[in-house]
Design an enzyme around this catalytic site. Sequence first.
Site, PDB file in Angstrom:
ATOM      1  N   GLY A 149       0.820  -1.198   0.000  1.00 49.60           N
ATOM      2  CA  GLY A 149       0.000   0.000   0.000  1.00 49.60           C
ATOM      3  C   GLY A 149       0.859   1.255   0.000  1.00 49.60           C
ATOM      4  O   GLY A 149       2.069   1.209   0.244  1.00 49.60           O
ATOM      5  N   CYS A 150       0.229   2.384  -0.264  1.00 51.29           N
ATOM      6  CA  CYS A 150       0.981   3.647  -0.380  1.00 51.29           C
ATOM      7  C   CYS A 150       1.479   4.133   0.974  1.00 51.29           C
ATOM      8  O   CYS A 150       2.671   4.440   1.137  1.00 51.29           O
ATOM      9  CB  CYS A 150       0.125   4.702  -1.065  1.00 51.29           C
ATOM     10  SG  CYS A 150      -1.533   4.908  -0.359  1.00 51.29           S
ATOM     11  N   TYR A 151       0.591   4.197   1.964  1.00 53.67           N
ATOM     12  CA  TYR A 151       1.034   4.594   3.305  1.00 53.67           C
ATOM     13  C   TYR A 151       2.100   3.628   3.826  1.00 53.67           C
ATOM     14  O   TYR A 151       3.057   4.030   4.488  1.00 53.67           O
ATOM     15  CB  TYR A 151      -0.146   4.585   4.277  1.00 53.67           C
ATOM     16  CG  TYR A 151      -1.036   5.798   4.249  1.00 53.67           C
ATOM     17  CD1 TYR A 151      -0.523   7.083   4.457  1.00 53.67           C
ATOM     18  CD2 TYR A 151      -2.404   5.666   4.056  1.00 53.67           C
ATOM     19  CE1 TYR A 151      -1.352   8.196   4.460  1.00 53.67           C
ATOM     20  CE2 TYR A 151      -3.248   6.777   4.061  1.00 53.67           C
ATOM     21  CZ  TYR A 151      -2.710   8.043   4.261  1.00 53.67           C
ATOM     22  OH  TYR A 151      -3.545   9.145   4.266  1.00 53.67           O
ATOM     23  N   THR A 152       1.908   2.343   3.553  1.00 58.30           N
ATOM     24  CA  THR A 152       2.838   1.350   4.081  1.00 58.30           C
ATOM     25  C   THR A 152       4.213   1.479   3.456  1.00 58.30           C
ATOM     26  O   THR A 152       5.227   1.340   4.142  1.00 58.30           O
ATOM     27  CB  THR A 152       2.301  -0.072   3.857  1.00 58.30           C
ATOM     28  OG1 THR A 152       2.024  -0.252   2.476  1.00 58.30           O
ATOM     29  CG2 THR A 152       1.034  -0.300   4.639  1.00 58.30           C
ATOM     30  N   ALA A 154       5.713   4.190   2.317  1.00 58.13           N
ATOM     31  CA  ALA A 154       6.400   5.340   2.905  1.00 58.13           C
ATOM     32  C   ALA A 154       6.809   5.057   4.348  1.00 58.13           C
ATOM     33  O   ALA A 154       7.929   5.393   4.763  1.00 58.13           O
ATOM     34  CB  ALA A 154       5.491   6.575   2.842  1.00 58.13           C
TER      35      ALA A 154
END
Length: 346
Positions: A149-152, A154
């Site tokens: 995922g995107c948050y993950t 980063a």
Amino acid sequence: MKISIVGATGYAGAELLRLLASHQVAEVKYITSESQPGTAIADIYPHLTRFYPQTLTSLVDLEKLAVESDVIFIGLPHGHAMEVGRKATAINPTIKIIDLGADYRFKNHDVYEEWYKVPHTHREAKTVYGLTELNRSQVREASIVGNPGCYTTASILALAPLVKNNLVDLTTIIVDAKSGVSGAGRGLNLGSHFSEVFESVKAYNVGGHRHTPEIEEVLGGLAGEELTINFTPHLIPMPRGILSTCYANLKAGVTPEMVDEAYNSQYGNEYFVRLLGRGGYPVTKNTRSSNFCDLGWHIDKRTKRVIAISAIDNLVKGAAGQAIQNMNVMFNIDEKTGLDNAPVYP
């Protein structure tokens, strides 16, 4: 390589098409949509005009798609990708699957079912978590990759060196992350309307965001023990980008130089991770439309905490770009192929 994209009308699908248009050894064979079959992709995304003359097809003829493709990117809502993956690999055992959703991200399927509220129907699949910088050797041998995922992406990239090298108290990790509105997807939603988000910032899904267990599982694997974090996402009024600010208490005896060494050792040779060093301030605009992750860290001597900050483009390094990076590794070609472009600025 013959490529098909299942579920191509979302933002991540559009980014895949944009990036693959300049990929030297990839040819997009089929693009599918169950909501708009028969529609030209350029009618939905005019910026792709002259790059893709194809019309969207239905997934009804999955056998033809699986036989004629070397790799399938799946951009479907959770619960659907595993069915496509299960059927496609049965039809063509040599095919590669890269899922941009959550279905293949978790080693613990019970955790997936708890957070996503759907049964996992492809538990026997041998999958690899596709955070390339951490799992490159496994990705190279994989047939099915769960794209992070995107948050993950980063947050894990920011915290991995600290956790892996036993530098922080695992009970003190806090992630405060902010995402552009494209992270909410292309569907109509009151919370992402212009008048709702413009000149405003809000937290959401506090204590319950589905990227939380994903971060915990990966960091726990690096630490060799289970851990629990506080993760709070925020929506900010810009189209794309994520800034993740991560906090943790340093263990006794850990020096700033030890922290520096952990980051330099982990990422010093990584092309797509740009280390800004101790005292660096990543900025989302500096990664816009690129596959780069900019990373800096700070030591607060007063509170004995380390603050690690990362910036990515949520649609590229946080989705489509990382998926292509994984594909390049899986097919043993230059990892930068199709991705070696400077960020867009301003």
